[in-house]
Design an enzyme around this catalytic site. Structure first.
Site, PDB file in Angstrom:
ATOM      1  N   ASP D 238       0.809  -1.226   0.000  1.00  0.00           N
ATOM      2  CA  ASP D 238       0.000   0.000   0.000  1.00  0.00           C
ATOM      3  C   ASP D 238       0.838   1.270   0.000  1.00  0.00           C
ATOM      4  OD1 ASP D 238      -2.281  -1.554   0.004  1.00  0.00           O
ATOM      5  OD2 ASP D 238      -2.457  -1.575   2.172  1.00  0.00           O
ATOM      6  N   ALA D 239       2.043   1.177  -0.532  1.00  0.00           N
ATOM      7  CA  ALA D 239       2.933   2.342  -0.525  1.00  0.00           C
ATOM      8  C   ALA D 239       3.368   2.774  -1.918  1.00  0.00           C
ATOM      9  CB  ALA D 239       4.153   2.059   0.339  1.00  0.00           C
TER      10      ALA D 239
END
Lengths: 294, 294, 294, 294
Positions: D238-239
């Protein structure tokens, strides 16, 4: 509580929608009726139109252990409470499954969106039929295994075609109609048969840009935000009680086809929020305005 | 009705905020207490946290002709209704004027916005003092004729300066504090003296980007939306109950100074909505979450 | 780059706004003019209206080391590039400080917001005068030390009062006028003197609810979203080129005074975004629509 | 012009995406290359990251009458212009039809939304396969006549299953992958094979609430706005570079299932906007941030 309605809880609840002239003691009377009959209130919301002195209320209670059987609740309520206060009321039950007809023309985006909600269990409705004045979307109906009825409409046959449609809706015991970009204007006659039971999506921020080609008008006017409006259909074109509206930003760089593309996403979500509120029995209509309980 | 609160109507009303364990008959009991004492309910909203089985309610009623004098209402309510249901309640009156202290550092935008609301009569509050650890904004206080108190804070003097500030707030009978971009962290001690009475504006969409320089972090992360959060201050930094949040779109083309510029407008409006809800007595706090009545 | 304009960098830049019939080679010609004269482009944005075949461009370049002196740039550009392509152009410099007059009536919220932006250095403008047909807001002008001119207007004196206002604006070398909820309609004559230099804020989502009392009309119609529109004033009421619009959600529970309260916050931010774009020279007008560079 | 891309115009265009160190003359060089070879620029957007001194550009030109054949454009551009400025470039053509694989688990809403866009011609892509670790959504694939591949994944077989998936994607000449609520974390290995070619939808406003169950965390924290984020998948969970984000307001009255319901609508539209930008070749990635041309 709204979560009761969403999850798969088997608890049945009753929903009472009320409006009447405002006066002292209304909430107490209604909640007293429910409480003394052993109903536990799950959700209560009231609203008073201070100008017109009208009281509106939505109350939902758990039927587990409720002392009055379903079929007697309305009558008991009226005699003990409602009549005294001249209340007009609707009574619904959380396990009712509404029967919805979808009217379409040639644009598929709202139809796909609605069907995906029905088929994924997001909405608890039945869709016995899709009605259209074109055959364009028949393949979608087939994909989802839904009956598709084709009623081509022109100036000379409009009345008789509408009569056939009404007959069909009656036979199928349709509770409400969704116009999912149905590009025909329904006659007053038709509308009166489904008063406050036809939900339309109009592709503009009403009252701006009523009628045809609103995206073209919006482009021409150079607006910086475009909108969609879902409303109940009345005899006056695009002038019925508004259920939901929303907007999206646009810029000079958006062509008309960009407006149409961005608008479609808006139409889908605005229409679906309106239908959701309708099937959740969250809407009261008064003086051409909607009270939407949360 | 919220319009009662906004316009200059002279009608006084009482506001009761309640929470207690959920059970049958709560709404009926409260509305019965009001009705039998001749109070006309102007606004009632309730909410049940179904998971935690907690009941919340805000009810406001017209005091014209109410049979109980102001100073006895709380006690009568407790003995007749509240105690039976273990209700925790706050009682307020619509004509109370809260006394607000504003804490600032060096950025003027929130201060100007707050003062313009107070001076134009949009908010019914008194502002006896502006407190700061810098002298930068003193000219604004002077422009508006408000006392400005300068408490420079460094590592060694923080405790004693806070003690002086608390003494000042007590002397001035301050009801609540607004941190209008006050860049200091208040000690636990200070916070405990004004529990749920200090409103902060944090310039990010919490829980994203807590602490210092959130706009820089947002830029670095490449987010497409930035936000602001107004919350009650607790001992945990930027972790208190959230009152209001909002966002604005940004793009790759926005530099950090663009984010700061766009964010300022957001901070002003988010903080002001939070303060509005606070002074309208629309907020209940439970388990570090806010219930905000509409 | 937009950050150049915001931060305190001392670098001067030139800004060229262009429109002309679309054809091959336009961007190359303009960027070639800048490049061969040793200008480094900071920001370039172009847009082609494909339907009308019109080309629009905003280009900003660093003047450090630029080979043409300021006063010759326009002329050199025209002769080498502009005339060949029938370009209409505006040339600006980043260190110009525009002189703005604010027209108000009796509502202070937009005035406070504008003044706070000017005084905190957010906007680089000068405000030599505030003009009004009422004395209500004179104290605010005094608070901020700005000249306040009172021109009461009625049916019989409108023309002569406008003449006096125009004379004043000329004497003060006013570059543009902001109507910060100035509730008078300016005559065609007045408007023609400041063509595309008068910015108005209208408290509705145009073209919905033009004219007087839009919040009342919005309430009556039962809309679920209200809006604000900032536009250049033209001879047609509320029909000039739109610069910025935004909206906020409302519900049935919002009274007219709630709409007014929520709308005020919208008016402030929509007007200020419009003025920002104007003073940053980001706006081109064509066929009653605005092209707003980002 | 974006409208070129949307409508059914048969005109072919070329799209060049460029980034390189910033310096004088870049725009002029590129536009000169296009102009001298008889290309008419339809759309040009550039952006300079002033901090990192990097230049980004997207230019699209009409190929009618362009003097260089498709297969030579890249090479000619590099030798005449690109190499001189150390430009990294991508070259695309408007009539390319990308091949997309959709990965799903058990939630149908994003899948339905994507398929309806593909089937209604809103997106010009081919979908040769739907991949899943569950059989739940196989009936939807069948409804739309798309191949459905079932790769159940557990701790022990993850590597070999991913190898099979990669083999499949290669055989089907898949250009990019959309994770339409695919609840598995792809291995670094897998991700590296489709660098910046896997688009995920995460059901929170990143960087808030990464990882599992973000709606539950959002409820717990008591936020007033929930969000969705679409991003390119990188090795860090999720980065990856954010493509699109949006939010929707919630209140205390929204249960977790309400958040999920409201969030689903957000996920659909946020993911679809991200995919749209990807297939329109509007995205450049630099330092884990996206530049999204308009």
């Amino acid at each position: 509580m709204s979560n009761i309605e969403n999850n798969n809880s088997k608890k049945r609840s009753a929903i009472l929608l009320i409006h009447c002239p405002d006066r002292t003691g209304l909430v107490a009377s209604v909640t007293d009726f429910i409480g003394t009959n052993n109903g536990n209130i799950l959700y209560l919301e009231q609203y008073v139109d201070m100008e017109k002195k009208v009281f509106f209320m939505r109350v939902e209670w758990d039927l587990t252990g409720f002392l009055i059987p379903d079929e007697k609740i309305g009558e008991k309520f009226d005699s003990s409470t409602g009549n005294k206060f001249q209340m007009r009321r609707e009574l619904h039950f959380s396990d009712e499954v509404l029967r919805m007809a979808i009217f379409v023309s040639e644009m598929p985006h709202c139809l796909y969106d609605i069907l995906s909600r029905c088929y994924s269990g997001e909405w608890s409705v039945e869709v016995p039929v899709i009605v259209s004045n074109h055959k364009t979307l028949q393949p979608i109906a087939e994909k989802f295994g839904i009956d598709f009825k084709y009623y081509p409409i022109n100036k000379s046959n409009k009345h008789e075609q509408e009569m056939l449609e009404l007959k069909l809706l009656e036979e199928l015991r349709i509770d409400f109609v969704v116009l999912a970009r149905y590009m025909q204007i329904l006659s007053e006659d038709f509308v009166s048969k489904f008063s406050h039971k036809i939900i339309n999506i109009h592709h503009s921020f009403l009252p701006a840009f009523p009628g045809a080609k609103p995206y073209h008008s919006a482009y021409e006017r150079g607006v910086k935000v475009i909108g969609s409006t879902s409303h109940y259909v009345t005899a006056d074109l695009d002038a019925g009680p508004i259920i939901e509206q929303d907007v999206v930003r646009v810029s000079h760089a958006d062509s008309i086809s960009d407006l149409i593309r961005k608008g479609k996403d808006l139409e889908k979500v605005v229409l679906s929020r309106a239908v959701w509120n309708h099937i959740q029995r969250k809407i009261l209509i008064y003086d051409n305005r909607t009270v939407i309980f949360s």
